[in-house]
Design a protein around this motif. Sequence first.
Motif, PDB file in Angstrom:
ATOM      1  N   GLN A  94       0.815  -1.210   0.000  1.00 36.34           N
ATOM      2  CA  GLN A  94       0.000   0.000   0.000  1.00 36.34           C
ATOM      3  C   GLN A  94       0.852   1.266   0.000  1.00 36.34           C
ATOM      4  O   GLN A  94       0.632   2.155  -0.839  1.00 36.34           O
ATOM      5  CB  GLN A  94      -0.953  -0.009   1.195  1.00 36.34           C
ATOM      6  CG  GLN A  94      -1.897   1.198   1.226  1.00 36.34           C
ATOM      7  CD  GLN A  94      -2.827   1.176   2.422  1.00 36.34           C
ATOM      8  OE1 GLN A  94      -2.853   0.192   3.157  1.00 36.34           O
ATOM      9  NE2 GLN A  94      -3.585   2.239   2.608  1.00 36.34           N
ATOM     10  N   PRO A  95       1.822   1.414   0.912  1.00 37.48           N
ATOM     11  CA  PRO A  95       2.624   2.648   0.864  1.00 37.48           C
ATOM     12  C   PRO A  95       3.444   2.787  -0.422  1.00 37.48           C
ATOM     13  O   PRO A  95       3.628   3.901  -0.923  1.00 37.48           O
ATOM     14  CB  PRO A  95       3.533   2.543   2.100  1.00 37.48           C
ATOM     15  CG  PRO A  95       3.475   1.130   2.535  1.00 37.48           C
ATOM     16  CD  PRO A  95       2.165   0.598   2.088  1.00 37.48           C
ATOM     17  N   LEU A  96       3.931   1.661  -0.967  1.00 38.11           N
ATOM     18  CA  LEU A  96       4.672   1.758  -2.228  1.00 38.11           C
ATOM     19  C   LEU A  96       3.751   2.243  -3.355  1.00 38.11           C
ATOM     20  O   LEU A  96       4.149   3.057  -4.205  1.00 38.11           O
ATOM     21  CB  LEU A  96       5.291   0.399  -2.587  1.00 38.11           C
ATOM     22  CG  LEU A  96       6.533  -0.007  -1.768  1.00 38.11           C
ATOM     23  CD1 LEU A  96       6.932  -1.442  -2.099  1.00 38.11           C
ATOM     24  CD2 LEU A  96       7.699   0.940  -2.051  1.00 38.11           C
ATOM     25  N   SER A  97       2.509   1.711  -3.365  1.00 37.58           N
ATOM     26  CA  SER A  97       1.539   2.161  -4.373  1.00 37.58           C
ATOM     27  C   SER A  97       1.243   3.651  -4.199  1.00 37.58           C
ATOM     28  O   SER A  97       1.117   4.402  -5.186  1.00 37.58           O
ATOM     29  CB  SER A  97       0.232   1.368  -4.255  1.00 37.58           C
ATOM     30  OG  SER A  97       0.465   0.005  -4.529  1.00 37.58           O
ATOM     31  N   ALA A  98       1.132   4.069  -2.930  1.00 35.95           N
ATOM     32  CA  ALA A  98       0.850   5.482  -2.658  1.00 35.95           C
ATOM     33  C   ALA A  98       2.007   6.364  -3.106  1.00 35.95           C
ATOM     34  O   ALA A  98       1.797   7.460  -3.673  1.00 35.95           O
ATOM     35  CB  ALA A  98       0.581   5.675  -1.170  1.00 35.95           C
ATOM     36  N   ILE A  99       3.255   5.910  -2.867  1.00 32.42           N
ATOM     37  CA  ILE A  99       4.423   6.686  -3.311  1.00 32.42           C
ATOM     38  C   ILE A  99       4.422   6.799  -4.830  1.00 32.42           C
ATOM     39  O   ILE A  99       4.657   7.879  -5.408  1.00 32.42           O
ATOM     40  CB  ILE A  99       5.719   6.028  -2.806  1.00 32.42           C
ATOM     41  CG1 ILE A  99       5.831   6.162  -1.267  1.00 32.42           C
ATOM     42  CG2 ILE A  99       6.942   6.650  -3.487  1.00 32.42           C
ATOM     43  CD1 ILE A  99       6.983   5.398  -0.669  1.00 32.42           C
ATOM     44  N   THR A 100       4.162   5.652  -5.499  1.00 35.99           N
ATOM     45  CA  THR A 100       4.120   5.658  -6.975  1.00 35.99           C
ATOM     46  C   THR A 100       3.056   6.627  -7.481  1.00 35.99           C
ATOM     47  O   THR A 100       3.284   7.416  -8.419  1.00 35.99           O
ATOM     48  CB  THR A 100       3.818   4.238  -7.492  1.00 35.99           C
ATOM     49  OG1 THR A 100       4.838   3.358  -7.028  1.00 35.99           O
ATOM     50  CG2 THR A 100       3.775   4.225  -9.015  1.00 35.99           C
ATOM     51  N   SER A 101       1.885   6.582  -6.848  1.00 39.56           N
ATOM     52  CA  SER A 101       0.789   7.466  -7.258  1.00 39.56           C
ATOM     53  C   SER A 101       1.142   8.923  -7.038  1.00 39.56           C
ATOM     54  O   SER A 101       0.863   9.793  -7.889  1.00 39.56           O
ATOM     55  CB  SER A 101      -0.472   7.096  -6.472  1.00 39.56           C
ATOM     56  OG  SER A 101      -1.517   7.963  -6.777  1.00 39.56           O
ATOM     57  N   THR A 102       1.775   9.221  -5.901  1.00 33.30           N
ATOM     58  CA  THR A 102       2.135  10.615  -5.585  1.00 33.30           C
ATOM     59  C   THR A 102       3.153  11.160  -6.589  1.00 33.30           C
ATOM     60  O   THR A 102       3.038  12.296  -7.079  1.00 33.30           O
ATOM     61  CB  THR A 102       2.712  10.696  -4.165  1.00 33.30           C
ATOM     62  OG1 THR A 102       1.727  10.233  -3.241  1.00 33.30           O
ATOM     63  CG2 THR A 102       3.097  12.123  -3.807  1.00 33.30           C
ATOM     64  N   ILE A 103       4.165  10.336  -6.904  1.00 32.04           N
ATOM     65  CA  ILE A 103       5.196  10.782  -7.854  1.00 32.04           C
ATOM     66  C   ILE A 103       4.596  10.932  -9.255  1.00 32.04           C
ATOM     67  O   ILE A 103       4.919  11.879 -10.000  1.00 32.04           O
ATOM     68  CB  ILE A 103       6.370   9.790  -7.848  1.00 32.04           C
ATOM     69  CG1 ILE A 103       7.099   9.839  -6.479  1.00 32.04           C
ATOM     70  CG2 ILE A 103       7.344  10.099  -8.973  1.00 32.04           C
ATOM     71  CD1 ILE A 103       8.183   8.818  -6.330  1.00 32.04           C
ATOM     72  N   SER A 104       3.698  10.003  -9.615  1.00 31.46           N
ATOM     73  CA  SER A 104       3.035  10.110 -10.942  1.00 31.46           C
ATOM     74  C   SER A 104       2.237  11.407 -11.050  1.00 31.46           C
ATOM     75  O   SER A 104       2.231  12.085 -12.099  1.00 31.46           O
ATOM     76  CB  SER A 104       2.096   8.911 -11.159  1.00 31.46           C
ATOM     77  OG  SER A 104       2.844   7.718 -11.211  1.00 31.46           O
ATOM     78  N   SER A 105       1.568  11.767  -9.963  1.00 27.62           N
ATOM     79  CA  SER A 105       0.797  13.021  -9.961  1.00 27.62           C
ATOM     80  C   SER A 105       1.720  14.216 -10.137  1.00 27.62           C
ATOM     81  O   SER A 105       1.409  15.170 -10.880  1.00 27.62           O
ATOM     82  CB  SER A 105       0.016  13.160  -8.643  1.00 27.62           C
ATOM     83  OG  SER A 105      -0.939  12.142  -8.518  1.00 27.62           O
ATOM     84  N   ALA A 106       2.890  14.175  -9.454  1.00 30.68           N
ATOM     85  CA  ALA A 106       3.846  15.292  -9.570  1.00 30.68           C
ATOM     86  C   ALA A 106       4.356  15.408 -11.000  1.00 30.68           C
ATOM     87  O   ALA A 106       4.524  16.518 -11.544  1.00 30.68           O
ATOM     88  CB  ALA A 106       5.014  15.080  -8.597  1.00 30.68           C
ATOM     89  N   GLN A 107       4.636  14.252 -11.647  1.00 30.89           N
ATOM     90  CA  GLN A 107       5.094  14.278 -13.049  1.00 30.89           C
ATOM     91  C   GLN A 107       4.013  14.886 -13.963  1.00 30.89           C
ATOM     92  O   GLN A 107       4.300  15.639 -14.901  1.00 30.89           O
ATOM     93  CB  GLN A 107       5.445  12.868 -13.510  1.00 30.89           C
ATOM     94  CG  GLN A 107       6.732  12.324 -12.888  1.00 30.89           C
ATOM     95  CD  GLN A 107       7.004  10.898 -13.296  1.00 30.89           C
ATOM     96  OE1 GLN A 107       6.064  10.147 -13.576  1.00 30.89           O
ATOM     97  NE2 GLN A 107       8.277  10.512 -13.318  1.00 30.89           N
ATOM     98  N   MET A 108       2.735  14.519 -13.688  1.00 35.82           N
ATOM     99  CA  MET A 108       1.645  15.046 -14.513  1.00 35.82           C
ATOM    100  C   MET A 108       1.532  16.561 -14.352  1.00 35.82           C
ATOM    101  O   MET A 108       1.354  17.297 -15.322  1.00 35.82           O
ATOM    102  CB  MET A 108       0.330  14.377 -14.118  1.00 35.82           C
ATOM    103  CG  MET A 108      -0.863  14.810 -14.992  1.00 35.82           C
ATOM    104  SD  MET A 108      -2.393  14.028 -14.488  1.00 35.82           S
ATOM    105  CE  MET A 108      -2.602  14.794 -12.876  1.00 35.82           C
ATOM    106  N   TYR A 109       1.635  17.037 -13.111  1.00 33.06           N
ATOM    107  CA  TYR A 109       1.576  18.477 -12.872  1.00 33.06           C
ATOM    108  C   TYR A 109       2.716  19.195 -13.588  1.00 33.06           C
ATOM    109  O   TYR A 109       2.554  20.286 -14.138  1.00 33.06           O
ATOM    110  CB  TYR A 109       1.644  18.772 -11.369  1.00 33.06           C
ATOM    111  CG  TYR A 109       0.300  18.681 -10.671  1.00 33.06           C
ATOM    112  CD1 TYR A 109      -0.667  19.678 -10.846  1.00 33.06           C
ATOM    113  CD2 TYR A 109       0.009  17.616  -9.829  1.00 33.06           C
ATOM    114  CE1 TYR A 109      -1.888  19.594 -10.209  1.00 33.06           C
ATOM    115  CE2 TYR A 109      -1.208  17.520  -9.195  1.00 33.06           C
ATOM    116  CZ  TYR A 109      -2.162  18.519  -9.379  1.00 33.06           C
ATOM    117  OH  TYR A 109      -3.380  18.437  -8.746  1.00 33.06           O
ATOM    118  N   ARG A 110       3.928  18.571 -13.598  1.00 22.85           N
ATOM    119  CA  ARG A 110       5.065  19.216 -14.275  1.00 22.85           C
ATOM    120  C   ARG A 110       4.817  19.284 -15.773  1.00 22.85           C
ATOM    121  O   ARG A 110       5.104  20.287 -16.434  1.00 22.85           O
ATOM    122  CB  ARG A 110       6.343  18.415 -13.995  1.00 22.85           C
ATOM    123  CG  ARG A 110       7.603  19.168 -14.485  1.00 22.85           C
ATOM    124  CD  ARG A 110       8.825  18.307 -14.349  1.00 22.85           C
ATOM    125  NE  ARG A 110       8.770  17.167 -15.253  1.00 22.85           N
ATOM    126  CZ  ARG A 110       9.771  16.314 -15.456  1.00 22.85           C
ATOM    127  NH1 ARG A 110      10.902  16.463 -14.807  1.00 22.85           N
ATOM    128  NH2 ARG A 110       9.626  15.300 -16.279  1.00 22.85           N
TER     129      ARG A 110
END
Length: 668
Positions: free
Chosen positions: A460-476
Amino acid sequence: MKTSTLNYSSQEQLNRFTRDNKIGNQKNVLIQVFTSNTNKIFIKQLINEILALVPNGQIIGSTTCGEISNDGSQTNSTIISFSIFNETTLKSILINKKDTSFTLGKDIASTFEYKDDLQLIITFTDGLNTNGEEYLNGISSVHEDIVISGGMAGDNGKFEETFVFNNNDITNSGAVAVAFYNKNLNVYTDYSFNWETVGKKHIIEKSDKNRVYKVDGMSAVDFYSYYLGDDVANLLPAIGIEFPLVINRNGVNVARAAIAKYEDGSLGFAGNIDEGTEVRFGHGDVQMIIDKGLDSIKSIINHPVESIFIYSCMARHALLKKDINLEILPLRELAPVSGFFTYGEFYHNCQNEKCSNQLLNQTMTIVGVSESTQKTEKVTPNIFSHNPTHIDKINLHRTQALSNLIERTTKELDELNKDLEKKVSQEIEKNSQKDSMLHMMQSQAQLGEMIEMIIHQWRQPLSAITSTISSAQMYRTMGMLDDEEIEKTFTSVLSFTEHLNNTIGDFREFFKSDIDTAVITLGELLRKAQTIIEPIVIKSSIKLSKEYLADENIKIDISVGLMLQVLLNIIKNAVDVLLDKAVKDPHIIIKTYVDDNNCVLEIQDNGGGIPNDILHKIFDKRFSTKGNKGTGIGLDMSKNIVESKLHGSLNAHNEDGWAIFTIKLPIV
């Protein structure tokens, strides 16, 4: 000096004997009276007869279990020994026991003036009411360097009433003593024991000085009954002196003989036996007794001796009967002998420049006395091959054969026992190695399960980290990644990373082998336990409820790793039961509360409870419901950990179809 011995039969005979030996007008005469007659009237009359003929004599006397004279051992007789001294002053005293045996000995010793010329004290005590060892300790508390000799009175093995006496008095509870003053008096002492030990070692579990209550978990009387038979136990204490308990003190075997039997099953012994003392039964070795008698002769001929006084144990007399003369009669070749058979012998022992007075049993003690410095010139070749014509050689050989059989059998049993102990040690080592291998296999199996749990906890935390970083990439990509969004992303990733670290820390705690304890709050323990437990329960689709009624801030002092292993083991057992029984709506409850300054953790499952026929066996190391399929530490180990390492308790019971395991831990 000169000693003459009379086997008393009448006043007329006594009168003639004292006249013929010119004893009547002598000034320094020691008169030792050894009689089998325990009638006080007879003893008092005998004292008056003696003093009428030898008014300056110093009498010390004792009732006996047999008498000794120049003719050898006697029974049912009265032996009177007259020792005339030229340069030795004698002083005698009799004291009735008023307080303790120690006080009696101290009072006796304090009566005498301790000067350079005090060389010897001969003393007799009653045989039943005085603790011989405490009596000697009392004497030694006044002056431990003075040579003490003598013994405890007997009454022909009846153990009913014994007497000691002097010129003025007679007592059944006290002591008589005579002191020898002459700085040039030569005194030689020796003893012979030669009682072999037989059977295994036994532990004195409860005793008070010379009274023994428990041996190897049995009353003292039951102990004798168990090993020697009911007949022997019924004959105690009369027969006890023939079957002493042998103690090894500083490499020397010392016997303690039973002299009293009490209604509570305890036994009184002639001397003290401390709690924790190792004892073995003793038996007389006939050949060793005879051989040692010859050794005593070889030793004493190197010393000046004009008279020999013998105080020997009644058990030697009972064992050898008339053949006891094999160790007595050779001594008369050196000097006149006299003495008696006792309920305990007093001996002055010197080793490594340190001297002490000891109470012995089963021994023959001798004291050789001489006012002359000249060694004996009467040594003849037949002294070492003394062979009285009356000896029953068949009975002697029979007794020797029995002694030899017991000795050899005991040695073989000792060797067998040592071999058995060696084999047991080897098997323990083998089992220890097997247990180590089993523990390693169990640890490896647990490790596999733990890896699965870690993967589950990290997913779960690894999935959450992946999701958070993916969101940051999308915002960039969209050009919308500002400082506020970057800070939010970093904060989320750090939070999830901390959770990963905590998970690793909790599992590392689980695998710690360190049993050192540390104070931890109940809340922190529950958090760590949740990390370990939740993956197993959730993976198995089992409902997990928490009823935390205790304050999570209360503190307990435990080894966290061991506690986590116990909790995991109980939870895994509950999961296995629920799955094996395919329970509908499986449910596990973890409950906490406080009970009488204890923190209580309950683990409940609705698997139908523990079958009543095995409920009492589930903590037994030898019992398992899983055969070879178990991979945990086991309920027996869990209980051992909680009770011996965590100082708590672990129990189980059933309630309305629920199995409930209860752990109690003391609150700090």
